[in-house]
Design an enzyme around this catalytic site. Structure first.
Site: not given
Length: 347
Positions: A161-162, A165, A240
């Site tokens: 997830h990071e 980003h 998100e």
């Protein structure tokens, strides 16, 4: 193929929209500066009307631009160090946690990204965030609580997830937003100090003129803060969903992402961390106003999106969520789900 095209088109459009929003946020710094300028002039007690004040501010515009540019430049150079200081994060060595490094490196190889630095916050909260604006700065930070609570596959989902980003440019955009918001906060502090120390010391007409400027300046600052908040919220929510989708695309394990979200829900708050940094985190628990003023979609909505679009499954009995009605509604409408990898990272 169509699904992939849609995802990357959404990412591209999101970057363009974010860039435009950040340009608007930069101009909010000028608006806030003008508001503070009016308050300073009004508090000084001089007989200056609004037209003269505007003319004077135009003359000071290059200096305001230089000041904001310097602030942004310093923010770009020291943002990782500054965020590390306010969060209490420290670097993790490979010898300290080889499994965590292996997970991150494998994900970066699969994504074609340079491996960011790893840091840890010694806190029982369950959270993570990425920082930096270029490959030499990129850093992924996790909390001790996250490592102690999540399984290997769940931690992999959070790391993915990071990294998403970072790939999508979200981290750079959020750092810029935090830096510009810092300018507005600084100008607000200047205004309050001026109001506290300054006084209107002239004739009645001068006092009336000064009071009018102060009121106009206060209104401008209020509008600026409200607009900055709206821009900040708009920068976070869709990101998100995209980062969750990107993590599933990378790990091929939507169940792990869902399980991680459910475990993190309600346990993500870092009490000592400023709100601007919490906006960058994997999860930012909604405030007392609920989902309306939160910078992140609720966990329930993120889980629902993963179930509907990624084919994820919700566990029949998610851990310690009996008090969360929104998550219970989702769980009760889904079938049972078996955890794929119960092993934990070596600590």
């Amino acid at each position: 193929m169509a699904e992939a095209f849609g995802l990357y088109t959404h990412i591209r459009n999101n970057r363009i929209r974010s860039g435009l929003l950040l340009v608007g946020l930069f101009f909010l710094a000028y608006l806030a500066s003008f508001g503070v300028f009016l308050i300073v002039l009004g508090s000084s007690g001089g007989s200056i009307d609004l037209r003269e004040a505007v003319s004077m501010f135009v003359g000071a515009f290059p200096f305001v631009t230089a000041g904001v540019a310097l602030w942004v430049f310093l923010g770009f150079r020291i943002n990782v160090w500054l965020i590390g200081k306010v969060t209490g994060a420290r670097g993790i060595t490979r010898e300290e946690n080889r499994d965590l490094y292996s997970l991150l490196e494998n994900l970066c190889i699969a994504r074609g990204l340079p491996v960011p630095r790893l840091m840890i916050v010694e806190d029982d909260a369950l959270n993570a965030f990425a920082s930096g604006i270029n490959p030499t700065q990129y850093t992924v930070t996790v909390t001790r609580g996250l490592l102690n609570t999540l399984t290997r596959s769940e931690i992999e989902a959070v790391l993915a997830h990071e990294l998403t980003h970072i790939r999508n440019g979200d981290v750079r955009m959020m750092v810029i937003a935090v830096v510009i918001a810092g300018v507005i906060s600084f100008l607000g502090e200047v205004m309050f100090r001026t109001m506290r120390l300054g006084s209107i010391r002239s004739s009645n007409d001068d006092r009336k003129s000064g009071a009018a400027l102060v009121i106009i300046g206060l209104v401008i600052l209020l509008v600026t803060w409200l607009l900055a908040a709206v821009v900040r919220f708009s920068l976070s929510r869709s990101r998100e969903y995209l980062a969750d989708a990107g993590a599933v695309e990378l790990t091929k394990n939507p169940d792990a992402m869902i399980s991680a979200l459910l475990k993190i829900a309600g346990k993500a708050d870092l009490d000592h961390v400023p709100s601007g940094v919490m906006d960058m985190c994997f999860e930012n628990d909604p405030d007392d106003f609920g989902d309306v003023f939160s910078t992140h979609p609720s966990v329930a909505k993120r889980v629902q999106a993963l179930v509907q679009t990624a084919g994820g499954r919700v566990p029949a009995e998610p851990p310690r969520l009996s008090e969360r009605n929104d998550l219970i509604d989702i769980v009760e409408t889904r079938g049972p789900w078996a955890r794929r990898d119960p092993s934990h990272l070596d600590r």
